[in-house]
Write a protein that holds these residues in place. Structure first.
Motif, PDB file in Angstrom:
ATOM      1  N   GLU A 227      -2.185  54.060  64.325  1.00  0.00           N
ATOM      2  CA  GLU A 227      -2.109  55.079  65.383  1.00  0.00           C
ATOM      3  C   GLU A 227      -0.674  55.559  65.585  1.00  0.00           C
ATOM      4  O   GLU A 227      -0.423  56.757  65.788  1.00  0.00           O
ATOM      5  N   TRP A 228       0.288  54.638  65.513  1.00  0.00           N
ATOM      6  CA  TRP A 228       1.691  55.027  65.670  1.00  0.00           C
ATOM      7  C   TRP A 228       2.140  55.922  64.528  1.00  0.00           C
ATOM      8  O   TRP A 228       2.841  56.915  64.741  1.00  0.00           O
ATOM      9  N   GLY A 236       6.179  63.186  66.353  1.00  0.00           N
ATOM     10  CA  GLY A 236       7.463  62.500  66.418  1.00  0.00           C
ATOM     11  C   GLY A 236       8.521  63.110  65.520  1.00  0.00           C
ATOM     12  O   GLY A 236       9.670  63.304  65.937  1.00  0.00           O
ATOM     13  N   ILE A 237       8.145  63.437  64.276  1.00  0.00           N
ATOM     14  CA  ILE A 237       9.122  63.982  63.332  1.00  0.00           C
ATOM     15  C   ILE A 237       9.617  65.347  63.792  1.00  0.00           C
ATOM     16  O   ILE A 237      10.802  65.667  63.719  1.00  0.00           O
ATOM     17  N   MET A 238       8.682  66.174  64.288  1.00  0.00           N
ATOM     18  CA  MET A 238       9.054  67.524  64.705  1.00  0.00           C
ATOM     19  C   MET A 238       9.918  67.524  65.970  1.00  0.00           C
ATOM     20  O   MET A 238      10.552  68.532  66.279  1.00  0.00           O
ATOM     21  N   GLU A 245      14.462  56.486  69.926  1.00  0.00           N
ATOM     22  CA  GLU A 245      14.601  57.472  71.004  1.00  0.00           C
ATOM     23  C   GLU A 245      13.244  58.015  71.436  1.00  0.00           C
ATOM     24  O   GLU A 245      12.981  58.215  72.629  1.00  0.00           O
ATOM     25  N   TYR A 246      12.365  58.264  70.445  1.00  0.00           N
ATOM     26  CA  TYR A 246      11.037  58.782  70.781  1.00  0.00           C
ATOM     27  C   TYR A 246      10.242  57.756  71.592  1.00  0.00           C
ATOM     28  O   TYR A 246       9.540  58.109  72.560  1.00  0.00           O
ATOM     29  N   LYS A 247      10.350  56.467  71.220  1.00  0.00           N
ATOM     30  CA  LYS A 247       9.646  55.431  71.974  1.00  0.00           C
ATOM     31  C   LYS A 247      10.192  55.310  73.400  1.00  0.00           C
ATOM     32  O   LYS A 247       9.425  55.132  74.348  1.00  0.00           O
ATOM     33  N   ARG A 248      11.536  55.382  73.538  1.00  0.00           N
ATOM     34  CA  ARG A 248      12.109  55.299  74.883  1.00  0.00           C
ATOM     35  C   ARG A 248      11.679  56.484  75.742  1.00  0.00           C
ATOM     36  O   ARG A 248      11.357  56.326  76.931  1.00  0.00           O
ATOM     37  N   GLN A 445      15.146  72.951  57.958  1.00  0.00           N
ATOM     38  CA  GLN A 445      14.838  72.811  56.537  1.00  0.00           C
ATOM     39  C   GLN A 445      14.724  71.344  56.144  1.00  0.00           C
ATOM     40  O   GLN A 445      13.829  70.957  55.384  1.00  0.00           O
ATOM     41  N   GLN A 446      15.629  70.505  56.682  1.00  0.00           N
ATOM     42  CA  GLN A 446      15.542  69.075  56.382  1.00  0.00           C
ATOM     43  C   GLN A 446      14.258  68.465  56.923  1.00  0.00           C
ATOM     44  O   GLN A 446      13.608  67.648  56.256  1.00  0.00           O
ATOM     45  N   LEU A 447      13.863  68.878  58.149  1.00  0.00           N
ATOM     46  CA  LEU A 447      12.600  68.380  58.701  1.00  0.00           C
ATOM     47  C   LEU A 447      11.418  68.801  57.853  1.00  0.00           C
ATOM     48  O   LEU A 447      10.492  68.003  57.588  1.00  0.00           O
TER      49      LEU A 447
END
Length: 626
Positions: A227-228, A236-238, A245-248, A445-447
């Motif tokens: 699920e994560w 999360g990536i976007m 940081e996303y979890k916090r 572009q990197q994303l």
């Protein structure tokens, strides 16, 4: 294509199609043989004999038979365009595509009864048949003799489960697993895991539940990780944040929502007198009930889950019937208490709603009165100032005019200073905007590249799993095939075809890389040209207001830009026209391969035959009516 045609013709001859030995390619195959081969393939896939292998003599019946076969092929999942004309007026390309699709879906063994082409379902059925045959080959034993529940036999010898002697009910308890490799833990958590936390085999109350608890814990951990991963790949990536940081951020959002829910529940349950009490005081009101229930549950746990040696030494305090009666009494008492608390909570909620509605109304009225008071105070202050200035009206008017002129002069000076600073600020703003856009485009572009690489990795993993399954399936089928057949020539040809395809793929990949690099260079140059033109246009336009030569230069610059734009558009249109010409030439080659002239002659002959049949039928009808 000759190798492919030979494999297709060999397969058609093996399933019983009457094809002359002189036919070496699909270009030489007749319509009757093509129809017979398609019909036999469809009947073999469906495991029936519904479709006839020959066309009837009448043209109307042939059209109906061709439509029936086309519908049967569509029902099997063929997605390309197909109709009765595919069988009546077939060409080499359509015949090869259809026969390749049908041959790929033929059953792999003549002895298969109704299974489709070998796949996971066929392998499962085959394994079940082997297991049942092995069980039936041994004598039956009564359950009383099967004391161990397992037996060691078979060729090759292996363990088999028999009877329910060694089985246990699946009961999972909550267990805490140790830290996984690569997981980041605090110092206190590491100390707890190393020195305090009991081992997994000692955490469940009963030792027989260890295996079930471990399976449930591992399944839960796997589901949580899956699920994560899905959430991280989706949003999360976007977000542009790291995983920590996303979890916090997510934890902070969840805590805020929990605080809002608890604050709402506190307001609903406490009424007017307990609005400002803390959460600890709110929970302390239920302390005795929670403590009493916890003690009852602990007593039950001690009664149910005692160790075997203690159960043997000390007698039971109560029978099962007494425990059941006690549980029912406790359940009834708790239900009555729950009903009373629910009724009281509903009453308090209704009172709270009325109070909140009144408070909201009073607050709105208070705000309106305060707003009116402020407006009246401002008006009163203005009137008092005007009244104070009336005795010396001329002197005050002169002072006001002097203040207005001073203010106007100050505004003019500020406007001049702002005009001087505006140019430098605009240049700095444009530079910062350009740098920000370039940095943003690079990060985006990197994303996108990371997302593309991740999707490609997932696709490769799925493709690898599919190929592994196909390899095991083909290996199992190859073990059962006749070893006397020499297929080295076919294998060598297939390997050569695979090598040729690999080389073509490499060439295509190189061309795609060069094309992408060229497109990237074009995009960069276009952006640079647009930025350069914008800066040049702005600089010359500023000077064009003052100098006639600069004005002419500005006009020539605009004309030059328009001319270059037209030239670029002309080149692009020329490239598009060349591509369209190439596509039209390819379509012309495809249409020429279909032998439309020969097909037109056959269609004309069939039309004349249908016309003759209709004339004969009309004559028969007239003769019968006469």
């Amino acid at each position: 294509m000759e190798e492919v045609d030979k494999i297709i013709l060999l397969t058609l001859r093996q399933i019983g199609t009457d094809i002359p030995d002189t036919v070496a390619t699909l270009k030489e195959i007749s319509t009757e043989s093509f129809v017979e081969g398609c019909a036999r393939c469809i009947n073999a896939i469906n495991n029936n004999e519904e479709l006839p292998t020959t066309f009837p003599p009448g043209m109307s019946a042939r059209f109906r038979s061709g439509t029936t076969m086309a519908n049967a092929v569509k029902a099997l999942g063929f997605h390309n365009e197909i109709g009765y004309n595919t069988f009546l007026y077939s060409n080499e390309t359509e015949a090869r595509s259809l026969l390749m699709w049908l041959v790929e879906r033929l059953p792999k063994e003549a002895g298969d009864s109704g299974e489709a082409a070998a796949g996971p379902q066929a392998l499962l059925l085959r394994a079940l048949g082997t297991e049942v045959s092995l069980r039936l080959s041994h004598s039956w034993l009564p359950p009383a003799i099967k004391t161990s529940g397992v037996v060691w036999r078979g060729k090759p010898r292996t363990w088999y489960l028999e009877s329910m002697k060694s089985t246990l009910p699946f009961h999972a308890d909550s267990v805490r697993l140790g830290p996984l490799p690569g997981s980041s833990l605090s110092k206190e958590e590491k100390h707890y895991a190393a020195n305090v936390q009991p081992v997994v085999t000692q955490q469940p109350p009963l030792r027989k539940n260890v295996a079930a608890s471990l399976v449930a814990a591992c399944a839960s951990a796997y589901a949580e990780q899956t699920e994560w991963d899905a959430e991280w790949n989706a949003s999360g990536i976007m977000s542009g944040l790291t995983q920590q940081e996303y979890k916090r951020k997510k934890l902070s959002s969840i805590r805020q929502k929990m605080q809002e829910k608890l604050r709402t529940a506190l307001l609903r349950g406490d009424g007017d007198d307990k609005k400002n009490t803390s959460l600890q005081d709110f929970l302390a009101t239920f302390g005795e009930t929670v403590s009493m229930r916890k003690s009852n549950f602990s007593n039950k746990q001690q009664l149910q889950f005692t160790k075997e040696d203690t159960a043997k030494d000390a007698p039971l305090a109560a029978t099962e019937e007494e425990l059941s009666a006690q549980r029912e009494q406790e359940v009834k008492a708790l239900e009555e208490e729950l009903a009373a608390l629910s009724a009281e909570m509903d009453t308090l909620q209704n009172e709270l709603k009325h109070f909140l509605a009144g408070a909201q109304k009073m607050q709105e009225q208070t705000e309106q009165l305060a707003k009116r008071n402020v407006e009246a105070a401002d008006a009163n202050k203005m009137r008092s100032r005007v009244i104070d200035m009336l005795p010396n009206a001329d002197e005050n008017i002169a002072k006001l005019q002097a203040m207005a002129e001073a203010t106007e002069a100050k505004l003019v000076a500020l406007a001049q200073k702002w005009e001087e600073m505006r140019v430098s600020l605009i240049d700095e703003y444009r530079k910062l905007k350009t740098a920000s856009m370039s940095a943003k485009s690079e990060s985006q572009q990197q994303l996108e590249e990371m997302q593309a690489v991740k999707e490609e990795a997932l696709r490769v993993v799925e493709l690898t799993k599919a190929k592994d399954m196909l390899l095991s399936q083909l290996q199992a089928e190859a073990d059962k095939m006749n070893k006397d057949l020499s297929r080295s020539s076919y294998t060598q040809r297939i390997l050569e075809i695979v090598k040729s395809i690999s080389r073509q793929k490499e060439d295509i990949a190189k061309v795609l890389i060069d094309t992408r690099a060229l497109q990237k260079d074009i995009s960069q140059l276009t952006d640079k040209l647009n930025r350069t033109y914008a800066v040049t246009d702005e600089l010359i336009f500023k000077d064009a207001k003052k100098d006639e030569a600069n004005r002419k230069a500005y006009k020539q610059l605009a004309a030059l830009h328009e001319t270059c734009t037209n030239l670029t558009k002309t080149v692009e249109d020329t490239g598009a026209i060349m591509r369209e010409i190439k596509e039209l030439e390819d379509q012309i080659d495809i249409e020429q391969r279909k032998n439309m002239g020969e097909s037109l002659q056959r269609i004309t002959a069939d039309y004349q035959q249908v016309k003759g049949e209709n004339t004969a039928l009309v004559a028969q009808i007239k003769s019968s009516t006469a």
